[in-house]
Design an enzyme around this catalytic site. Structure first.
Site, PDB file in Angstrom:
ATOM      1  N   GLY A  59       0.829  -1.201   0.000  1.00 50.81           N
ATOM      2  CA  GLY A  59       0.000   0.000   0.000  1.00 50.81           C
ATOM      3  C   GLY A  59       0.858   1.243   0.000  1.00 50.81           C
ATOM      4  O   GLY A  59       2.064   1.180   0.261  1.00 50.81           O
ATOM      5  N   LYS A 109     -12.753 -11.571 -15.724  1.00 49.84           N
ATOM      6  CA  LYS A 109     -13.247 -11.730 -17.094  1.00 49.84           C
ATOM      7  C   LYS A 109     -12.816 -13.061 -17.722  1.00 49.84           C
ATOM      8  O   LYS A 109     -13.625 -13.750 -18.346  1.00 49.84           O
ATOM      9  CB  LYS A 109     -12.776 -10.563 -17.960  1.00 49.84           C
ATOM     10  N   GLU A 118       3.940 -10.814  -6.969  1.00 47.00           N
ATOM     11  CA  GLU A 118       2.831 -11.025  -7.902  1.00 47.00           C
ATOM     12  C   GLU A 118       3.035 -10.386  -9.263  1.00 47.00           C
ATOM     13  O   GLU A 118       2.332 -10.720 -10.224  1.00 47.00           O
ATOM     14  CB  GLU A 118       1.515 -10.515  -7.287  1.00 47.00           C
ATOM     15  N   ASP A 150     -20.449 -10.661 -20.303  1.00 45.02           N
ATOM     16  CA  ASP A 150     -20.795 -10.834 -18.899  1.00 45.02           C
ATOM     17  C   ASP A 150     -22.277 -11.127 -18.693  1.00 45.02           C
ATOM     18  O   ASP A 150     -22.655 -12.094 -18.029  1.00 45.02           O
ATOM     19  CB  ASP A 150     -20.389  -9.589 -18.095  1.00 45.02           C
ATOM     20  N   HIS A 157       7.221  -7.197  -4.417  1.00 41.91           N
ATOM     21  CA  HIS A 157       5.952  -7.680  -4.966  1.00 41.91           C
ATOM     22  C   HIS A 157       6.181  -8.965  -5.767  1.00 41.91           C
ATOM     23  O   HIS A 157       6.582  -8.906  -6.931  1.00 41.91           O
ATOM     24  CB  HIS A 157       5.317  -6.620  -5.861  1.00 41.91           C
ATOM     25  N   CYS A 193       5.376  -6.012   1.375  1.00 38.76           N
ATOM     26  CA  CYS A 193       5.741  -4.593   1.446  1.00 38.76           C
ATOM     27  C   CYS A 193       5.118  -3.929   2.682  1.00 38.76           C
ATOM     28  O   CYS A 193       5.536  -4.198   3.788  1.00 38.76           O
ATOM     29  CB  CYS A 193       5.373  -3.887   0.147  1.00 38.76           C
ATOM     30  N   TYR A 194       4.100  -3.089   2.504  1.00 39.90           N
ATOM     31  CA  TYR A 194       3.454  -2.465   3.657  1.00 39.90           C
ATOM     32  C   TYR A 194       2.970  -3.520   4.638  1.00 39.90           C
ATOM     33  O   TYR A 194       3.045  -3.352   5.861  1.00 39.90           O
ATOM     34  CB  TYR A 194       2.282  -1.594   3.190  1.00 39.90           C
TER      35      TYR A 194
END
Length: 536
Positions: A63, A391, A185, A242, A183, A94-95
């Site tokens: 964050g 999606k 990810e 959708d 990170h 991280c945060y």
């Protein structure tokens, strides 16, 4: 399906507490790609909100905050005791790492050297997070921090450091607390997915068992239980992937008690006839087409504020559905009680209050007509069968139900339609007609070039400005339009698509030569962030 229902069906839930990182949704996506169910909730959620989801693993996201800032977001009181009592593994990123360190008795200070972007880290101990690595091994990761953990809580140890000597990875294996100061990810962290996989499967002991077949089967059961045996349901079909997948799921659950309505709000592309033909011949869904062009455009006349446009459109949609419901009541002898919408998980995430904002209501990137724009007095209850899916997961579900692949690969189209592609008053002049013609040329050119499936979303934007040009040996004072095409995995982040210059030249010429009132074509080369995909 409600998050609690889905979570209780999964003994492997990975719960992400969101503290505002722009990458938080990517953690969710990466974990799901490993066939493990994951959910993301606000990092300041109550302890009861966490416990009722019964997670096996909790990830504290990154964050933009400093743990030293006044009002810095934090997990709820009792969180540490809860995870230790339940034996839940916790990973701070991280945060999230700094929050763990601070709350467990360590010291976090503002770092002398900030580390942002690609950095090299080195494995100090091949245990825990790096148990599958060798001591001294190096890897490139994506750092993003100003604060630094300078004293670890009792029982913690450093297992990885950056080249500058800063803490990169810590853990207390006995208490099941882990932390990464980068990170994992993002794709820039080359071995990040390997680290996540090792953490989830080898350290936490999770198993890969989450799949679309099970999700579909469970969703159908939930809808059957929710909708009474004599209840009727309206499904608002937009012509997009959708709402069509959502309609097909509900149709499988309740059959002919589903009544689909396709509303032409005057803000569609040149596709009303094409869409209706697809519904009837390919998907075999009974659909009533309602032409509400006058109702929508009359209420939008003179409105220029983007959020107001969305709210008006959302409210008018509900009004139309209410009218349709009354007509249907006369026909079937019972008033419909539910409305189906194709809300996706990114819609839900983007409509949540940002952590640390102190707001109880959303300060959103934008409101969605199927989330934030709904009037409080809506008379129909909502069924949102896709609201926990991204999606690509929706497309996978559609494929299972034999919806034609060509239809599933259609680019997303916003609920408010062309209203968000005409900054300002959508009813001014002939802006809608011009935009439809330009969009048709652009999309058809993309299809002819064989690159449609490489692009997440492509569209044209009508700009409410006029520019000077020369056409047919005469000076013109006509409109400019912009073209936008992006690549993305889930719509939460996006990069602009790199067209071949020859393609752009051909499209620009076609538009200026074919569409009266346009003498300039621009290309939007902005990613998300900082921009959203749509212009409004």
């Amino acid at each position: 399906m409600e998050p609690v229902t889905q979570a209780k069906k999964s003994s492997n839930l990975v719960l992400i507490l969101d503290y505002g990182s722009q990458y938080t949704h990517l953690i969710t996506r990466r974990i799901r790609s490993l066939s493990i169910f994951s959910l993301c909730i606000n990092g300041t959620s109550s302890l009861s909100s966490i416990t009722e989801l019964n997670p096996r693993v909790i990830i504290l996201s990154g964050g933009p905050h400093s743990v030293h800032s006044e009002g810095a977001p934090c997990f709820p009181s009792g969180f540490i005791e809860y995870v230790e009592e339940k034996g839940i593994h916790v990973l701070g990123i991280c945060y999230g790492l700094q929050l763990l360190v601070q709350k467990l008795g360590g010291v976090v200070k503002i770092g002398e050297k900030h580390e942002y972007g690609r950095m090299e880290i080195e494995v100090e101990k091949n245990e825990g997070l790096f148990g599958n690595k060798g001591i001294g091994e190096k890897q490139l990761v994506w750092m993003s921090h100003g604060d630094e953990a300078v004293k670890l809580p009792e029982g913690f140890e450093v297992v990885g450091r950056s080249n500058q000597g800063a803490v990169a990875a810590v853990e207390n294996r006995e208490r099941r607390f882990y932390g990464l100061q980068y990170h994992p990810e993002v794709t820039h962290s080359v071995e990040g997915m390997e680290t996540l996989r090792h953490f989830l499967f080898d350290i936490c002991g999770l198993t890969a068992g989450w799949n679309m077949e099970d999700v579909l089967e469970e969703e159908i059961k939930v809808i059957k239980a929710m909708v009474g045996p004599e209840d009727h349901v309206i499904c608002a079909l937009s012509g997009g992937v959708d709402s069509t997948v959502a309609a097909t799921v509900v149709h499988k659950a309740i059959g002919d008690r589903l009544h689909c309505v396709f509303v032409d709000n005057g803000l569609l592309r040149q596709e009303r006839e094409r869409v209706m033909a697809t519904f009837e011949s390919d998907l075999h869904l009974p659909v009533t087409c309602v032409d509400a062009t006058e109702e929508f455009l009359s209420k939008l006349k003179g409105v220029t504020e983007p959020e107001m446009k969305r709210k008006i459109i959302g409210k008018e949609f509900i009004n139309i559905f209410d009218i349709f419901a009354h007509d249907l009541e006369k026909k079937v002898g019972k008033k419909p009680t539910y409305l189906v919408q194709g809300t996706l998980y990114p819609d839900v995430i983007e409509s949540c209050p940002p952590p640390g904002s102190g707001r109880t209501h959303s300060h959103t990137i934008k409101s969605h007509h199927n989330v934030g724009g709904l009037p409080k007095d809506m008379k129909l209850k909502l069924i949102e069968p896709l609201k926990l899916l991204f999606k690509d997961e929706v497309r996978a579900m559609g494929k299972i139900m034999n919806i034609p692949v060509a239809f599933l690969q259609r680019h997303p189209f916003p609920g408010p339609g062309l209203a968000v592609r005409i900054p300002g008053d959508v009813t001014a002049g002939n802006s809608l007609d011009i935009l439809r013609q330009v969009d048709e040329i652009f999309i058809q050119s993309i299809k002819d070039a064989g690159i449609y499936d490489e692009i997440w979303q492509a569209f044209a934007v009508f700009l409410p400005v006029k520019t000077v040009g020369v056409q047919g040996d005469q000076r013109t004072h006509s409109h400019a339009v912009a073209l936008r095409a992006v690549t993305s995995q889930d719509g939460m982040t996006a990069d602009w698509y790199y067209f071949d210059f020859k393609f752009l030249d051909d499209v620009s010429r076609k538009i200026c030569n074919s569409v009266r009132g346009v003498n300039r074509v621009l290309l939007d080369i902005t990613s998300k962030p900082p921009s959203t995909i749509e212009w409004e």
